[in-house]
Scaffold this motif. Sequence first.
Motif, PDB file in Angstrom:
ATOM      1  N   VAL A   8       0.867  -1.182   0.000  1.00  0.00           N
ATOM      2  CA  VAL A   8       0.000   0.000   0.000  1.00  0.00           C
ATOM      3  C   VAL A   8       0.903   1.231   0.000  1.00  0.00           C
ATOM      4  CG1 VAL A   8      -1.845   1.277   1.134  1.00  0.00           C
ATOM      5  CG2 VAL A   8      -1.749  -1.219   1.348  1.00  0.00           C
ATOM      6  N   SER A   9       0.681   2.147  -0.968  1.00  0.00           N
ATOM      7  CA  SER A   9       1.448   3.388  -0.992  1.00  0.00           C
ATOM      8  C   SER A   9       0.620   4.469  -1.657  1.00  0.00           C
ATOM      9  CB  SER A   9       2.777   3.201  -1.740  1.00  0.00           C
ATOM     10  OG  SER A   9       2.531   2.897  -3.109  1.00  0.00           O
ATOM     11  N   LEU A  10       1.033   5.695  -1.428  1.00  0.00           N
ATOM     12  CA  LEU A  10       0.395   6.806  -2.132  1.00  0.00           C
ATOM     13  C   LEU A  10       0.788   6.759  -3.601  1.00  0.00           C
ATOM     14  CD1 LEU A  10       1.048   9.629   0.453  1.00  0.00           C
ATOM     15  CD2 LEU A  10      -1.191   8.717  -0.173  1.00  0.00           C
ATOM     16  N   ALA A  11      -0.153   7.078  -4.464  1.00  0.00           N
ATOM     17  CA  ALA A  11       0.146   7.109  -5.890  1.00  0.00           C
ATOM     18  C   ALA A  11       1.165   8.198  -6.169  1.00  0.00           C
ATOM     19  CB  ALA A  11      -1.117   7.353  -6.696  1.00  0.00           C
ATOM     20  N   PRO A  12       2.047   8.017  -7.141  1.00  0.00           N
ATOM     21  CA  PRO A  12       3.070   9.022  -7.460  1.00  0.00           C
ATOM     22  C   PRO A  12       2.453  10.391  -7.710  1.00  0.00           C
ATOM     23  CG  PRO A  12       3.478   6.999  -8.673  1.00  0.00           C
ATOM     24  CD  PRO A  12       2.144   6.825  -7.998  1.00  0.00           C
ATOM     25  N   GLY A  13       3.188  11.429  -7.274  1.00  0.00           N
ATOM     26  CA  GLY A  13       2.738  12.800  -7.497  1.00  0.00           C
ATOM     27  C   GLY A  13       1.923  13.371  -6.366  1.00  0.00           C
ATOM     28  N   GLN A  14       1.704  12.607  -5.292  1.00  0.00           N
ATOM     29  CA  GLN A  14       0.874  13.097  -4.181  1.00  0.00           C
ATOM     30  C   GLN A  14       1.676  13.307  -2.901  1.00  0.00           C
ATOM     31  OE1 GLN A  14      -3.500  11.615  -4.580  1.00  0.00           O
ATOM     32  NE2 GLN A  14      -2.174   9.796  -4.544  1.00  0.00           N
ATOM     33  N   GLU A  15       2.988  13.201  -2.992  1.00  0.00           N
ATOM     34  CA  GLU A  15       3.805  13.327  -1.788  1.00  0.00           C
ATOM     35  C   GLU A  15       3.612  14.674  -1.100  1.00  0.00           C
ATOM     36  OE1 GLU A  15       4.796  12.531  -4.749  1.00  0.00           O
ATOM     37  OE2 GLU A  15       5.761  10.559  -4.713  1.00  0.00           O
ATOM     38  N   ASP A  16       3.378  15.724  -1.892  1.00  0.00           N
ATOM     39  CA  ASP A  16       3.232  17.066  -1.321  1.00  0.00           C
ATOM     40  C   ASP A  16       1.807  17.586  -1.440  1.00  0.00           C
ATOM     41  OD1 ASP A  16       5.945  17.174  -0.695  1.00  0.00           O
ATOM     42  OD2 ASP A  16       6.427  17.790  -2.751  1.00  0.00           O
ATOM     43  N   GLY A  17       0.870  16.671  -1.663  1.00  0.00           N
ATOM     44  CA  GLY A  17      -0.512  17.092  -1.805  1.00  0.00           C
ATOM     45  C   GLY A  17      -1.091  17.587  -0.504  1.00  0.00           C
TER      46      GLY A  17
END
Length: 768
Positions: free
Chosen positions: A288-297
């Motif tokens: 389970v991980s955050l989808a790429p591009g959402q680290e700073d969402g």
Amino acid sequence: MLRLRSVIARIVAFLAMGIAPAFAQEPARPDAFRTQVLPLLERYCVDCHSTEDAEAGIVLDRFPDQAAAVEDGKTWPRVLDALEGHIMPPADMDQPSKKERDVLVGWIENDFVAAQCGKQAGSAPVVIRRLNRQEYNNTIRDLLGVDLRLADAFPPDDIGFGFDNVGSALNISPILVEKYLDAAEIALDRSIIPPDAEGFPPIELIGLVTYPLPPTKAVEFKHNLKPGRYLADFSLVRVGIAESVAPPRLVIGFGKDRRTVDAVRVQDETVVYRYWLSVAEGDDQVHVSLAPGQEDGPNVKPQAVAANVSGDQRYEGDRGLHVDSMVVHGPVSIPDDSLPESHRSILFVEPGFGDESRFEAARKVIARFAERAFRRPVSEEELDRVFRIFRIAYDRGESFERCIQVALTTILASPRFLFLVEPEDSAEDRPLTEFELASRLSYFLWSSMPDEELFREAREGTLRDHLRAQVARMLDDPRSGQFVENFAGQWLQLRRLGGVTPDRDLYPSFDDSLREAMRGETEHYFASILKENRSILDFLDSDYTYVNAALAKHYGIEGVEGDDFRRVTLASRNRGGILSQASILTLTSNPNRTSPVKRGQWILQQLLGTPPPPPPPDVAKLDESAQAAEAASLRERMEAHRSNPQCASCHQQMDPLGFALENYDAVGRWRTRDGAFPIEPAGELVGGRKFSDIGELKRLLGSSESRKFARTLIENMLTYALGRGLEPYDSCTVEDIRARLVADDYRIRNILFGIVESRAFQYRGVSR
């Protein structure tokens, strides 16, 4: 007529080279219209057909010369029909001599037709038409491999120019749009079988443990699931994050099978994800991980979280995202041999693990399906639009099969599928592309989409060169039965037979099985002429027919058993040809008796192309009382009935034809008496042509009326092939095909070859 053929041959040669005939460059000729035709019109016609008094809307005193006369493409075919049918002038008016009538007919057939052929350099406007109900059913069957007949629930198709495939009559209503959407969903629901987790107990993979979800790392834990497909429900808890903030997209997977999914719902702090995943042999990790591009969402920034007072792992850290629960149902397996052939055919690519593998497989499936459904190559832009629909369903966690269902539903609801001719910006009159030609050919002969061989020829650019071979192949294919059913069913009006209900007290042997046998005889008969490439004059008379046991008993033919139809040689020419077939005789009768008028009118309209005008509104009805029937024969009563001079000219044509069929009762059985009165089938056609019975009438029609019959059949078949009404300049095509037909002993395939090779069939024209 020889001159007409030479003119047509020259015009066809010009058109084949793409050159419009240059009539204006020919040496000047005398104005035949002004010197020969106009004096006859003034003598016999203009009293009733002048600008001030135009009977039937025909005005004949407005043409000063030939140039003006040939510009009117609508009037002269009507005049020709009236002259050939001896409808005009009326019987109580002065009549032109045979020589004078020949002058008028000859001018129309020569000068007028030649002028119309000169206009054929431009094709008739193409009407953008949709699939009719039969075409829709057949196309769904051949595209998906399932015969659902969904269009039977659609509103009935309107008729134009005698056929239900004419574009100008095929409108679309809001109700029909809804029917199309419903039918698309049903068709794909029956064709593709998604996995179903119903009935599988839940398996909890996390238990009471929760895991904080870092911004750049994955949460992973082990499982002990068996290999297979699972429907998973995953819960993510958000602490200290406003409900208005969009939930994150996640990458979730078993081992190497990972997919990116959107949330399906939010309940307070809990975000729920539902999706399908596969477990491969040896995979024992959940990812389970955050989808790429959402680290700073906005939903993953460090949040101010209340002090942890319980010590629960759920509230440790300051991120606010916690992996909370994962429940799966499965393993779900669908044995390949339990899937319908439609499923295996559509989903011809087996997707691998992960998003990219599924996307690649989906594009291949969509591309092949769209090319077959649209009946032409699809552009990347079109493919992208459909693939976006797949992605919407995929991102919501649907199974691969369900995502394909949703995407393909948009194809079946698209105008590119539902319409046979697509609109285009160009106003150019151009040849059909090979793919357009393949579709026009397949819907003409099969009422369905092209098969793989037609598509192959279109892709290779060889179809136009192999048209005759393809027509022959298609006519030998069982799918040509649709041409018999749909063309013959409408040309001969067999479709009306289903609504005919003879009086059961008078005709107790008539039932639904006999009705179907009647239709079957005519369809088998038409099919045999088509497949054996026999003369079209066999439609008028022959020494054979097709019967099963029920119809043989009805006809008094011995030695036939079973429901299957068989060809029989006829001992008497009382049968033979469509005029003596029970289907035609029954649908042209009244429920309680024969109708010479209906039968005569049917022959004039369907076989000879010269329908009589409608009766005057104040015409008296035939006395149908029992006293009248006992006092005189039907023929005697009708002769008295038609004494009205207004009716005489039409009845003069219809009645002899109808009375020749009086030896057949209202359900087509042979008889020699009508009640107490003997049948008198003898008669005389206009022009003094006499016959003694049905046998002589059939021979007379096959000789003296062969030209009219051939032209009528060609016109009907061309209308059906083009899906539009014929224009005046189509008479050039009709006459060219008729000349080919006569030169080859009237063999029917000459008509089909002539149609598909004509400019009218092979050019698009300008859309309207």
